[in-house]
Design an enzyme around this catalytic site. Structure first.
Site, short mmCIF file in Angstrom:
data_model
loop_
_atom_site.label_atom_id
_atom_site.label_comp_id
_atom_site.label_asym_id
_atom_site.label_seq_id
_atom_site.Cartn_x
_atom_site.Cartn_y
_atom_site.Cartn_z
N TYR A 126 0.81 -1.23 0.00
CA TYR A 126 0.00 0.00 0.00
C TYR A 126 0.84 1.27 0.00
O TYR A 126 0.28 2.36 -0.02
CB TYR A 126 -0.95 -0.02 1.20
CG TYR A 126 -2.05 -1.04 1.03
CD1 TYR A 126 -1.77 -2.39 1.14
CD2 TYR A 126 -3.35 -0.65 0.74
CE1 TYR A 126 -2.75 -3.34 0.97
CE2 TYR A 126 -4.34 -1.60 0.57
CZ TYR A 126 -4.05 -2.94 0.68
OH TYR A 126 -5.03 -3.87 0.51
N LYS A 172 4.30 -14.83 5.23
CA LYS A 172 4.68 -15.76 4.17
C LYS A 172 6.21 -15.76 4.10
O LYS A 172 6.82 -15.55 3.04
CB LYS A 172 4.03 -15.30 2.85
CG LYS A 172 4.15 -16.26 1.70
CD LYS A 172 3.21 -17.45 1.77
CE LYS A 172 3.47 -18.39 0.62
NZ LYS A 172 2.71 -19.65 0.73
N ASP A 208 -1.50 -18.50 3.37
CA ASP A 208 -2.40 -19.34 2.56
C ASP A 208 -3.13 -20.35 3.44
O ASP A 208 -4.34 -20.53 3.32
CB ASP A 208 -1.65 -20.02 1.39
CG ASP A 208 -0.28 -20.53 1.77
OD1 ASP A 208 0.16 -20.30 2.92
OD2 ASP A 208 0.37 -21.17 0.92
N ASP A 232 -6.02 -7.38 4.77
CA ASP A 232 -7.16 -6.92 3.98
C ASP A 232 -7.92 -8.12 3.42
O ASP A 232 -9.15 -8.23 3.55
CB ASP A 232 -6.62 -6.04 2.84
CG ASP A 232 -7.72 -5.32 2.09
OD1 ASP A 232 -8.84 -5.23 2.62
OD2 ASP A 232 -7.46 -4.85 0.97
N ASP A 236 -11.75 -9.70 4.68
CA ASP A 236 -12.93 -9.85 3.82
C ASP A 236 -13.42 -11.30 3.87
O ASP A 236 -14.62 -11.57 3.93
CB ASP A 236 -12.61 -9.48 2.36
CG ASP A 236 -12.93 -8.02 2.04
OD1 ASP A 236 -12.74 -7.18 2.94
OD2 ASP A 236 -13.38 -7.73 0.91
MG MG Z 1 -10.81 -4.67 1.73
#
Ligand code: MG
Ligand code: NAI
Length: 337
Positions: A126, A172, A208, A232, A236
């Site tokens: 980001y 990761k 993962d 993020d 979700d």
């Molecule tokens: Mg989002």
């Protein structure tokens, strides 16, 4: 308590429907809170050339607390445009995005899901440093010790308050050992410093497998802490257990200010039709009441009222019906105490 002020930033799309709904509920619950509206987002950028006007930042800095709806961001480069929510998070020092996930009221059979995704909010991909050279494009992914330590501290404090006392560090580091290794090691260092008496059960998972386990066994989690993009995506995914994006709340925290924000975006597919579920915005407001203003009782009342309303009318009933049901439920609870 007097002098409490909330800046509301509806933004774009359904942000303009769910934020006014949450404000109605706030007026019913805490009529003394002063509400000031401020502008940000894609429409604001098109009208003024900036996605977050300086006046909006000033208002939030003065009030210390904000409720943000959602903004639309184009998925192609636009000269001079910066995502409003990323700008707000950066400018206000909101380095943590805290996303609690509790089992939806109508989940059958009922499940004991109560987890929190703590997402690092300032770096990773980001930082927005991308380079395109012919047929190759490169995005820089930045991890720093400082940002990882401070997200580790806040995650440890939240895990100590969480009934499970569990903290899972998501990374990761098998593929990106320098960057995610630094994240993991710094988070663990911060957790050790905060959890002096070693009360917490700390483990780590590759992102993962964390995703699969959030689907298969969400009850196994307490607090998860993850770099920006992993957080993020996982939040979700975990929002499914809240009853979908329409009921998934979050709050952005820093050392000074707080900005509550539903996990969902501007939902252009349903915007302007009164179909948006305002529960996520209302539950985000509850996080602000509890976490920023210390109004635990009001936050509990609001969460109970939203749960009651969703149980009685359902999450697809439309913004107006759900909002009315929440206000009625609040009236019933507050008049019976
Ligand atoms: Mg989002
Ligand atoms: P989205 O969260 O806006 O929508 C995904 C799906 O969930 C859509 O089908 C939508 O109708 C549904 N949905 C979302 N919120 C709902 C609600 N409250 N009630 C009922 N249904 C709801 O994500 P999408 O479609 O990926 O992105 C749309 C726009 O939102 C994009 O421009 C994106 O950049 C922006 N966005 C903004 C965010 C923010 O402001 N923090 C976060 C995520 C996306």
């Amino acid at each position: 308590m007097t002098g409490r002020e909330l800046v509301v930033i509806p933004g774009d799309g359904i942000g303009r429907e769910v934020v006014p709904a949450a404000v109605r509920v706030l007026h019913a619950l805490c009529p003394e809170t002063r509400v000031v509206e401020a502008d940000a987002g894609w429409d604001c950028f098109q009208a003024t050339g900036t996605s977050v006007p300086e006046a909006t930042l000033d208002l939030v800095r003065q009030a210390g607390a904000a409720l943000f709806g959602a903004v639309s961001s184009p998925s192609y480069p636009v000269k001079g445009y910066k995502s409003a929510i990323l700008t707000l998070r950066r400018a206000l020092g909101l380095y943590a995005n805290v996303r609690p996930v509790r089992a939806a009221v109508d989940l059958q059979p009922p499940r004991a899901i109560d987890l929190v995704v703590v997402r690092e909010n300032t770096e990773g991909l980001y930082v927005g440093r991308e380079l395109r050279a012919g047929d190759q494009a490169v995005a820089e992914r930045v991890i720093t010790r400082e940002a990882s330590l401070r997200i580790g501290r806040i995650a440890a404090r939240l895990a100590l308050q969480h009934p499970s006392r569990k903290l899972t560090v998501v990374h990761k580091a098998n593929v990106v050992p320098l960057s995610d290794g630094l994240f993991r090691d710094s988070v663990r260092e911060a957790v050790n410093a905060v959890d002096e008496n070693q009360v917490l059960q700390v483990d780590e998972l590759l992102v993962d497998y964390a995703a699969l386990k959030l689907v298969q066994q969400p009850e196994a989690f307490g607090v998860l802490v993850a770099p920006n993009l992993y957080g993020d995506i996982l939040s979700d995914l975990a929002a499914h257990w809240c009853g979908g994006l329409g009921a998934a709340p979050s709050i952005n925290l820093g050392d000074v200010h707080a900005l509550a924000e539903p996990v969902h975006g501007s939902a252009p597919d349903i915007a302007g039709r009164g179909r948006a579920n305002p529960a996520a915005a209302m539950l985000s407001l509850a996080l602000l009441l509890r976490g920023h203003w210390g109004m635990r009782e009001e936050a509990d009342l609001l969460e109970d009222a939203v749960a009651f309303a969703l149980r009685s009318v359902g999450g697809d009933a439309g913004t107006e019906v759900i909002t009315t049901a929440v206000i009625e439920a609040l009236g019933r609870v507050t008049s019976s105490v």
